[in-house]
Write a protein that holds these residues in place. Structure first.
Motif, PDB file in Angstrom:
ATOM      1  N   THR A   1      13.640  -1.695  -9.773  1.00  0.00           N
ATOM      2  CA  THR A   1      14.701  -0.698  -9.807  1.00  0.00           C
ATOM      3  C   THR A   1      15.854  -1.126  -8.919  1.00  0.00           C
ATOM      4  OG1 THR A   1      15.284   1.602  -9.320  1.00  0.00           O
ATOM      5  CG2 THR A   1      13.621   0.606  -7.927  1.00  0.00           C
ATOM      6  N   GLY A   2      17.048  -0.628  -9.246  1.00  0.00           N
ATOM      7  CA  GLY A   2      18.209  -0.867  -8.394  1.00  0.00           C
ATOM      8  C   GLY A   2      18.385   0.256  -7.389  1.00  0.00           C
ATOM      9  N   SER A   3      17.563   1.282  -7.505  1.00  0.00           N
ATOM     10  CA  SER A   3      17.720   2.452  -6.636  1.00  0.00           C
ATOM     11  C   SER A   3      16.549   2.575  -5.666  1.00  0.00           C
ATOM     12  CB  SER A   3      17.793   3.721  -7.508  1.00  0.00           C
ATOM     13  OG  SER A   3      17.455   4.842  -6.730  1.00  0.00           O
ATOM     14  N   VAL A   4      16.845   2.464  -4.393  1.00  0.00           N
ATOM     15  CA  VAL A   4      15.789   2.563  -3.389  1.00  0.00           C
ATOM     16  C   VAL A   4      15.176   3.956  -3.407  1.00  0.00           C
ATOM     17  CG1 VAL A   4      15.358   2.449  -0.910  1.00  0.00           C
ATOM     18  CG2 VAL A   4      16.855   0.794  -1.981  1.00  0.00           C
ATOM     19  N   GLU A   5      15.968   4.934  -3.795  1.00  0.00           N
ATOM     20  CA  GLU A   5      15.464   6.315  -3.817  1.00  0.00           C
ATOM     21  C   GLU A   5      14.229   6.454  -4.696  1.00  0.00           C
ATOM     22  OE1 GLU A   5      16.770   8.265  -1.648  1.00  0.00           O
ATOM     23  OE2 GLU A   5      18.119   6.565  -1.249  1.00  0.00           O
ATOM     24  N   GLU A   6      14.191   5.647  -5.730  1.00  0.00           N
ATOM     25  CA  GLU A   6      13.057   5.713  -6.646  1.00  0.00           C
ATOM     26  C   GLU A   6      11.731   5.446  -5.924  1.00  0.00           C
ATOM     27  OE1 GLU A   6      11.947   3.526 -10.821  1.00  0.00           O
ATOM     28  OE2 GLU A   6      14.089   3.730 -10.340  1.00  0.00           O
TER      29      GLU A   6
ATOM     30  N   ALA B   1      12.392  -2.779  -5.273  1.00  0.00           N
ATOM     31  CA  ALA B   1      13.702  -2.139  -5.314  1.00  0.00           C
ATOM     32  C   ALA B   1      14.743  -2.979  -4.601  1.00  0.00           C
ATOM     33  CB  ALA B   1      13.613  -0.764  -4.643  1.00  0.00           C
ATOM     34  N   ASP B   2      15.888  -3.137  -5.276  1.00  0.00           N
ATOM     35  CA  ASP B   2      17.007  -3.857  -4.668  1.00  0.00           C
ATOM     36  C   ASP B   2      18.257  -3.481  -5.445  1.00  0.00           C
ATOM     37  OD1 ASP B   2      17.170  -6.725  -2.804  1.00  0.00           O
ATOM     38  OD2 ASP B   2      18.911  -6.104  -4.001  1.00  0.00           O
ATOM     39  N   PRO B   3      19.370  -3.262  -4.750  1.00  0.00           N
ATOM     40  CA  PRO B   3      20.612  -2.967  -5.478  1.00  0.00           C
ATOM     41  C   PRO B   3      20.921  -4.053  -6.493  1.00  0.00           C
ATOM     42  CG  PRO B   3      20.915  -2.666  -3.104  1.00  0.00           C
ATOM     43  CD  PRO B   3      19.537  -3.208  -3.292  1.00  0.00           C
TER      44      PRO B   3
ATOM     45  N   SER C   1      14.682  -5.385   3.424  1.00  0.00           N
ATOM     46  CA  SER C   1      16.127  -5.319   3.138  1.00  0.00           C
ATOM     47  C   SER C   1      16.913  -5.885   4.318  1.00  0.00           C
ATOM     48  CB  SER C   1      16.509  -3.850   2.894  1.00  0.00           C
ATOM     49  OG  SER C   1      16.091  -3.078   4.012  1.00  0.00           O
TER      50      SER C   1
ATOM     51  N   GLN D   1      15.799   3.420   5.948  1.00  0.00           N
ATOM     52  CA  GLN D   1      14.680   3.301   4.995  1.00  0.00           C
ATOM     53  C   GLN D   1      13.343   3.647   5.663  1.00  0.00           C
ATOM     54  OE1 GLN D   1      15.448  -0.652   3.467  1.00  0.00           O
ATOM     55  NE2 GLN D   1      17.067   0.097   2.104  1.00  0.00           N
TER      56      GLN D   1
ATOM     57  N   VAL E   1      19.626  -5.571  -9.183  1.00  0.00           N
ATOM     58  CA  VAL E   1      18.482  -5.287 -10.071  1.00  0.00           C
ATOM     59  C   VAL E   1      17.871  -6.563 -10.643  1.00  0.00           C
ATOM     60  CG1 VAL E   1      17.696  -3.952 -12.070  1.00  0.00           C
ATOM     61  CG2 VAL E   1      19.604  -3.115 -10.692  1.00  0.00           C
TER      62      VAL E   1
END
Lengths: 345, 345, 345, 345
Positions: A51-56, A32-34, A70, A78, A36
Motif C-alpha cells: 500500500t501507499g498509505s501507512v494508515e492502512e 507500506a510506503d508512499p 521509514s 509512526q 507504492v
C-alpha cells in the motif's frame, strides 16, 4: 503465526520484510510506503499485500506488530500511531534526531512503551552477545575498560550525510548503545572529532572521531570511529577486566588463509557491509521481538535505550564542538513519562 | 669455563663457534679445518686458535669437548677419535649416511657413547619442546596422531644434493627424530616420494615426500616434506590425542599484521632459514650439552637416537623406491654394543 | 517453483526438507518414508504431504526432482526408479557400499546419469570452494601437496558403525571426494588404519586412519582421520603449490577470544557437528542442484564422482588390511556406461 | 671497542651492563652506584671495575659513553656532568619528573644535546619499528588513527608509585613517545583517569587511564593504560590510514596453541614483563646508540624527545585532574636552548 507489516520500502525495509517472510512464526501481511512501486517490489515476492498509505497498516486489526523502517523523521509519529492502534513496534535506530521529540514520544506512549523495541541490531550479533553474556557471568571480573572500534567501509554520499544528524547520531549511536549494553549508565562524555575528509568537513560534520565514555561504575569505554576502512566493515570490541579480557573480532567470508612470497596467514577482507556482517543479528533481533511480543514480555532494547543512546550522541556532538567534556546527570527512567535528564557541560 | 674445539669451518661450524664464544660457561679454544683460512676466519674474531690439522684437537688435553661440524663422511672417525681422547662430542646430524658404519661406531665407542650427543637441534626449539613437555604431562592423553609439516624454502644446489644421501637421510632425518621424540619407537614405515622437480629427479632423488610412521603404541606420525616453500621455512607440527591437540606453528620476524583492500591479518613470511628459525634452539642445544657434560650426565639425543633416525631414513628410502611398507623389528639398544636391528620389507 | 519430494525422514532427510521448504525457487511437495509418522513430522510443518510409500513419489508427475536421504542400501533402486520416472535426483553419499552395484546403477541409468547429483556437501563449503577456485586460477601454481584433516567429534554408536561399510566408505569417502575435487584423478592409494578404540576394533573397523593418495599429476594428498576430536568437528585442509599455499580452517560459533591468566587468544570449540559446520554448504548444494536442473545442465558432483570416491574407499580398505599399496588403473568414464576400472594391488 | 660505564646498579642497570658486556663493539669498563656491593655484583661477572663514586665515571678519560640508569632525580645532573666530561649519554626515561628541570638541562647542555639519547626502548621493538617503517613508506596512506593499548601485568608497590610522578609520567610516558614516534607533533591532550584500585587512589594516583592526543596533522592517537593485566604485559598498537592498517600484537613465549574441550587455538600468556618483552629492543637500542656515537651521528630519540614526552605527561596530568582538554602551543625546538613551549588549558 504473528501477522506483521513493514513500513518503509527502502534497503532496511526489504531486509526486514524478507526476514519476516522467512520466519516460521511470522507472516508478512503488508508493506507500506508512499512509493507504492517500491512497496510492491518488496511485498509481491513474499505473497504480501502492499500500500501507499501507512494508515492502512494501523487500520488493519489483524496486524499484531509493525516494523518501522521509514526515514527517521517519521519514526516518532509512526510509533505513536502503531501503539495507539494496539500494535507492537520494532523501530529502526535512531528513534529521532531530536532528543526532545524522543522524550515527547516517551511521554505520549507512556506505559505502552514496553511494546516498542528499538533496532539496535548489534546487541544480537552472536559475538557481541557472547561477550555480554560472559561479562555478566563474571568471567573477567568487573568490566574496567571497553574498546569499540567501528569503521564503515566508506562514507555514505554527502547528500545522505547532510541530513543524518552528524556522525554521532548517525553512526556512533550504535556504539553508544553497545557501550551502554556492556557498561551500563554513562556519566561523562568526551569526544574528539576529526576532519580528514574536506567534503564531509564542508557540510559541518566529522568523518572520524574518538569518544571516551565514563561509566557510573568507574569503567571507561573508548569508541573509535571512521567513515572509511579499506579492509571493509571494521567492527570489533574488547572488554577488559581484572580477571581477563574478551575480544570479538571482525568477520571474513571464509576461514581461508593464504601463504606466499613475503606473506603468511593472509585472510580475506572484512564482510562489507552491515547486511552481510549483521545478517545473523537481524534474524536474532526478529526472533527476540517475536518471542517477547508473543509471550507478552517487553522486548529489549527499549525506547528508553533508544533515548539514552541519542542523549550520548547529543553530548558527544557538544563535546566535539566545544572541546569540553559533557557530564550527564543521573536520571531515573520510568516508562510512563519522559526522562528529565539533560546534557550539560 | 669448559674449553671447546669446533671441527669444521663451514656454515654450521661458524654457528657453533659463535655460540660457544658467547656462552658464559664455555670458551672457544680451537677451530680445526683442512681449509686453514676458513678456520682462521671463524676463530680469530673470537680470540681462539685455529689449525688445519684435526689431530691437534684430539691431542690437546685441555680441550674437554668437541663439536663436530665437518662433512658427514668424517663424523664417525672424528667421534671415535674424540671419545678415545677422552672428550665429549656434539656431532651434527646425520651421524653417517650408512647405517652399518653407525652401528660400527656404536660398537667401537661402547660405553663411552654416553658422552656423545647428536645435534638434532629441533628438540630444543621452544615450541616443539613445549609440545613434548605438555604431551608428557598427559594434557592431550596418549598421543594418537602426529602431523609434521617440514618444508625447506628452496632446494640446495644439485651439486650438494647428489652427495646428500637422498631426501630421507638429508632432510627428513630431522623429522624422523622429531617423530621418535614425541612418538617413541616406530614399527613400520611407508613413504611416497614425489618427482615434481626434473633436476632433482635426474639425480635419482625426490624433491617432496609423504611418510607415514606407525609407532609401537599404535599412534601414527605423518611427515610432509618439500624441498621448497614460497613463504619460507615451513616448520610445524600437531600432536593429537583423545583429550585435545597441541600445535606448534611457524615463526615470523615480528607480530605485525596488515589489513588492506581485499586482505586482512596478513603476517610476514616464515623465518628463512634454519639459522634464523632455530637460533634459540641452537643456543638451548649447547646449554644442554654443556650442562650435561659439566655434571657428568649423558646428553640427549644420543648416538642411538642418531642411529634410529638413520634407520628410519633407510626404511623410508626402501619404501619409496619399492612401493612397499617396511616393517622394523623391535630392538634393544644398549650403549655398549651396536644394534642388531635391520630394516626388512 | 520446482516441486520436490524427499525420500527418507531421518536426520538428513529433515535437513533437506527444511532447506527445500525455505528455498524461494522450490516447493516441498511430498515426504516419503516407510515410517509414516516420521514422514508426517517432517512434512507437516512445511505444509507438505507425506506418505509411507516411496512409489507415490515416482508416480506423481508434478514432482520434478527427488532428494534421496534413505538408508544407503536403498539408494541405487531409488535412483533408478526416479530417473525412469523422469525426475532429477540428489542422492546422499555414499551411492552404495558395493562398487559393483554402483557400476550396475551407472550402466542402468546410462545417459540419464547427468540428472543425478551426489551429495558431497563439502564441495559447497564456502572455504573449500574458495580454495578450489583459487587453486584453479593458478594462485599457488600446480597443486603439489594436499593435506586434509577430518575428524568427527565422536564415534557413532557401534550399532551404526557395524553396517557402515567401514571407516573408509562411511567417513573418509567425503575426504576422497574432496581430494579428487582438488587433485583430480588418483593413481595409487596407501592407507594405514589405527585400532585405538577396542570397541571399534571388535567390529573389525578402524577408528582412525592416515591415507596417502598419489594423483596422476604427481601431486600427493594426505588424509588424516579420527572418529573422535575433543574440540569438535575438525575439518581443515591445506593446498600447497610452488607459489604458495591456501588453508581452510575450522569454524567456531563466534569470533570471540579470551585472554586470562596463563592463556591468550582462546577461541571457542569447533562447530559440532556436520549440520552446524556445513549448514551453508547444504544450502549452496541445493542452490546448485536447483539451478542446474532448472537450466537443463548436469549438476555436479556426478554419479561417476560418487563411484570414484567409493573406488578409493575400496582401495583404502584393501591397503589398510593388506599393508600393500593399491594401484588404480586409469579409466575413461562416460555417462552412458559403467566404468571398467578395477582396484588392483 | 667503545669503552662504557653504567651508572646505577638496579634492575635496569644490570640489563644494560649485561648488554654492553655481550656486545661485540663495546666493553663494559665501570659500574658506579652509591651501593658499592650492588655495583660489584653487576660488574664482577663481566670483568669490569666498580665504584661507589659516580665522579669516578666522569673522571675517567678512557670512558667514551655512559649509560645512566640511576633513580630519576639524579638523571639531569649526571647527564650534564657526563656531557661536560665529553662523554656520550644514554639515559633511561623519564629524563626528570619536572619539565622545568628538563628545560634547564636542555639549556645547559646546549649544542651537546646531540650526544644524549633517551632510552625509549619501545622504538626499537622490531614490531613497532616495522610499523613505523611501513607507515613511513606510505603503505597505509597518511596516518589517521593510532590506538595504543599498554597495560602492565601488575602495579608496582605503592611505595614505588608514590614517588613515580603519577601514571602519566611513569607509565604512559612510553606511550606518549610511541605516539610522537608515529604521529609527530601533538597539539591537544585529553585524559581520563580511573580510580579502580583504592590503594592507588589513596596516594592520589590513577591505576588506569585513557588519553586522546590530537596531532598537528589531524590524526588522533588513543592510549589505553592499566596498571594490571591478568594475561601479562599487554603491549599492542594499531596504525590506521586510508589505505589500510598495521597491527603489532603481543608476544608469547612460543607459537604453541592448544585445542581441547570447549576451547581452540589457545596460546600462552603474554610475555611478562618488560625485560622479556623488550629483550630484543634493548639490544637494538644499544646497537643504535653505539653505531651513532661511533660514527659521530646524533642518536635518537633525543633529549628533546624526552622533553616532549614529559610535556605530554604533564598535560595529561592536568587534563585528568581538571576534566579539561589541554592545548599545546607549537614550539620550535633547537638543540642549543630549551623549549619555551608551555601547556595551557
Amino acid at each position: 503465526m504473528m501477522r506483521l507489516a513493514v513500513i518503509g520500502a527502502g534497503r532496511i525495509g526489504a531486509v526486514h520484510a524478507a526476514a519476516v517472510a522467512a520466519h516460521p512464526a511470522a507472516q508478512l501481511v503488508l508493506v507500506a510506503d508512499p512509493d507504492v512501486a517500491a512497496a510492491a517490489r518488496i511485498a509481491e515476492p513474499h505473497g504480501a499485500r502492499w500500500t501507499g498509505s501507512v494508515e492502512e497498516v494501523f487500520a488493519d486489526p489483524t496486524i499484531a506488530a509493525v516494523i518501522v523502517g521509514s526515514p527517521t523523521r517519521f519514526h516518532v509519529e509512526q510509533i505513536v500511531a502503531a501503539v495507539r492502534a494496539g500494535k507492537a513496534v520494532l523501530v529502526e535506530k535512531p528513534v529521532d534526531l531530536d532528543l526532545a521529540r524522543v522524550d515527547e514520544c516517551l511521554a505520549t506512549v507512556g506505559a505502552d512503551a514496553h511494546r516498542v523495541m528499538v533496532g539496535f541490531n548489534r546487541r544480537f550479533d552472536p559475538g557481541f552477545a557472547e561477550v555480554k553474556r560472559r561479562v555478566d557471568t563474571g568471567e573477567i571480573g568487573s568490566l574496567e575498560q571497553l574498546t569499540i572500534i567501528s569503521r564503515d567501509p566508506q562514507a555514505a554520499p554527502a547528500g545522505y550525510l547532510v541530513g543524518s544528524g552528524g556522525i554521532f547520531r548517525d553512526m556512533t549511536i550504535h556504539d553508544f548503545d553497545m557501550a551502554r549494553f556492556l557498561l551500563g549508565d554513562v556519566v561523562e562524555v568526551s569526544a574528539v572529532g576529526q576532519n580528514l575528509d574536506p567534503e564531509i568537513a564542508a557540510i559541518g560534520d566529522f568523518d572520524a572521531a574518538v569518544v571516551t565514555l565514563t561509566g557510573a561504575s568507574g569503567a571507561v569505554a573508548t569508541i573509535i570511529n571512521s567513515r572509511h576502512c579499506a579492509t571493509g566493515y571494521d567492527q570489533r570490541l574488547e572488554a577488559f577486566g581484572p580477571l581477563g579480557s574478551l575480544e570479538a573480532g571482525n568477520h571474513t567470508a571464509t576461514t581461508v588463509r593464504f601463504n606466499g612470497p613475503g606473506v603468511s596467514a593472509a585472510a580475506g577482507p572484512y564482510l562489507d557491509f552491515f547486511l552481510e556482517r549483521y545478517a545473523v543479528a537481524y534474524r536474532a533481533e526478529l526472533d527476540h521481538f517475536l518471542a517477547a511480543i508473543g509471550s507478552g514480555a517487553a522486548p529489549s532494547p527499549t525506547l528508553v535505550d533508544g533515548r539514552e543512546a541519542l542523549a550520548l550522541a547529543e553530548a558527544a556532538t557538544v563535546s566535539a564542538r566545544t572541546g569540553e567534556r559533557v557530564r550527564l546527570t543521573p536520571t531515573t527512567h520510568v516508562t510512563t513519562h519522559a526522562s528529565t535528564r539533560e546534557a550539560s557541560s
